[in-house]
Design an enzyme around this catalytic site. Structure first.
Site, PDB file in Angstrom:
ATOM      1  N   HIS A 196      -9.948   1.672  -7.224  1.00  0.00           N
ATOM      2  CA  HIS A 196     -10.663   2.928  -6.951  1.00  0.00           C
ATOM      3  C   HIS A 196      -9.708   4.106  -7.132  1.00  0.00           C
ATOM      4  O   HIS A 196      -9.611   4.966  -6.246  1.00  0.00           O
ATOM      5  CB  HIS A 196     -11.241   2.988  -5.528  1.00  0.00           C
ATOM      6  CG  HIS A 196     -12.327   2.009  -5.255  1.00  0.00           C
ATOM      7  ND1 HIS A 196     -13.581   2.114  -5.794  1.00  0.00           N
ATOM      8  CD2 HIS A 196     -12.351   0.910  -4.476  1.00  0.00           C
ATOM      9  CE1 HIS A 196     -14.327   1.118  -5.359  1.00  0.00           C
ATOM     10  NE2 HIS A 196     -13.600   0.358  -4.574  1.00  0.00           N
ATOM     11  N   HIS A 197      -8.974   4.113  -8.207  1.00  0.00           N
ATOM     12  CA  HIS A 197      -8.101   5.250  -8.459  1.00  0.00           C
ATOM     13  C   HIS A 197      -7.684   5.253  -9.926  1.00  0.00           C
ATOM     14  O   HIS A 197      -7.942   4.288 -10.659  1.00  0.00           O
ATOM     15  CB  HIS A 197      -6.860   5.209  -7.545  1.00  0.00           C
ATOM     16  CG  HIS A 197      -6.061   3.952  -7.669  1.00  0.00           C
ATOM     17  ND1 HIS A 197      -6.036   2.971  -6.703  1.00  0.00           N
ATOM     18  CD2 HIS A 197      -5.287   3.485  -8.671  1.00  0.00           C
ATOM     19  CE1 HIS A 197      -5.267   1.983  -7.094  1.00  0.00           C
ATOM     20  NE2 HIS A 197      -4.805   2.265  -8.297  1.00  0.00           N
ATOM     21  N   ALA A 198      -7.057   6.351 -10.340  1.00  0.00           N
ATOM     22  CA  ALA A 198      -6.416   6.441 -11.654  1.00  0.00           C
ATOM     23  C   ALA A 198      -4.978   6.896 -11.387  1.00  0.00           C
ATOM     24  O   ALA A 198      -4.568   7.069 -10.235  1.00  0.00           O
ATOM     25  CB  ALA A 198      -7.149   7.437 -12.539  1.00  0.00           C
TER      26      ALA A 198
ATOM     27  N   ARG B 188      -9.740   2.600 -12.358  1.00  0.00           N
ATOM     28  CA  ARG B 188      -9.797   1.138 -12.372  1.00  0.00           C
ATOM     29  C   ARG B 188     -10.256   0.571 -11.033  1.00  0.00           C
ATOM     30  O   ARG B 188      -9.963   1.119  -9.969  1.00  0.00           O
ATOM     31  CB  ARG B 188      -8.447   0.533 -12.784  1.00  0.00           C
ATOM     32  CG  ARG B 188      -7.309   0.411 -11.811  1.00  0.00           C
ATOM     33  CD  ARG B 188      -6.558   1.700 -11.522  1.00  0.00           C
ATOM     34  NE  ARG B 188      -6.263   2.569 -12.633  1.00  0.00           N
ATOM     35  CZ  ARG B 188      -5.108   2.580 -13.290  1.00  0.00           C
ATOM     36  NH1 ARG B 188      -4.140   1.781 -12.925  1.00  0.00           N
ATOM     37  NH2 ARG B 188      -4.886   3.442 -14.263  1.00  0.00           N
TER      38      ARG B 188
END
Ligand code: T46
Length: 138
Positions: A48-50, A95
């Site tokens: 839950h991040h980039a 992702r």
């Protein structure tokens, strides 16, 4: 969206398999960090991040899992099921990792040391980051 999956060359003989990974040869960047996750709780979704700069190769060296990639316009789900395949994940990719088998070990080769300020954890901020990159021609 272009998904880059590397198929590494196993050195197999009657004793079994061995995969060797060298920076700038099998891996397209200097490997500054290796981490891995295991004992992942079923139904859990990680990620839950980039990232602002980090490049990584994800290898499920045991078991299986799925990786959802999102470039802000398109989403793709990539299964990782073999210890000789590696998924390249660029910085500008949101992702999520999920559907881990109970025996999954997901190993990650990373181009940078751990740096919390490199994370983009808010999806709207991620979309803004992507837009700014396009405007700047990045
Ligand atoms: C990514 C995906 C694929 C560290 O202390 N050092 C490290 O190098 C890492 C990666 C994490 N941590 C600490 C920070 C948190 O307290 O370990 C804890 C779990 O990290 P996080 O919640 O960021 O884990 P994931 O599975 O959501 O994401 C990880 C990576 O952080 C991330 O860069 O792309 O795997």
């Amino acid at each position: 969206m272009q998904v880059i999956k590397y198929m590494f060359q196993p050195h197999g003989d009657e004793r079994g398999q061995l995969v060797a990974l060298e920076e700038f040869k099998d891996i397209p960047f200097r490997i500054k960090r290796v981490y891995y996750m295991y004992d992942t709780v079923p139904e859990v979704i990680r990620g839950h991040h980039a990232h602002r700069a980090l490049e990584q190769i994800l290898i499920c060296i045991h078991g299986s899992c799925k990786i959802k990639l999102d470039n802000g316009k398109e989403k793709k789900v990539v299964p990782l099921e073999k210890p000789y395949e590696g998924l390249y994940v660029a910085n500008n990719m949101w992702r999520e990792m999920y559907d881990f088998s109970s025996d999954a070990v997901l190993m990650v080769l990373a181009s940078e040391l751990y740096d919390e300020s490199d994370y983009i954890r808010d999806y709207n901020e991620f979309l803004k980051f992507i837009d700014e990159k396009v405007v700047l021609g990045g």
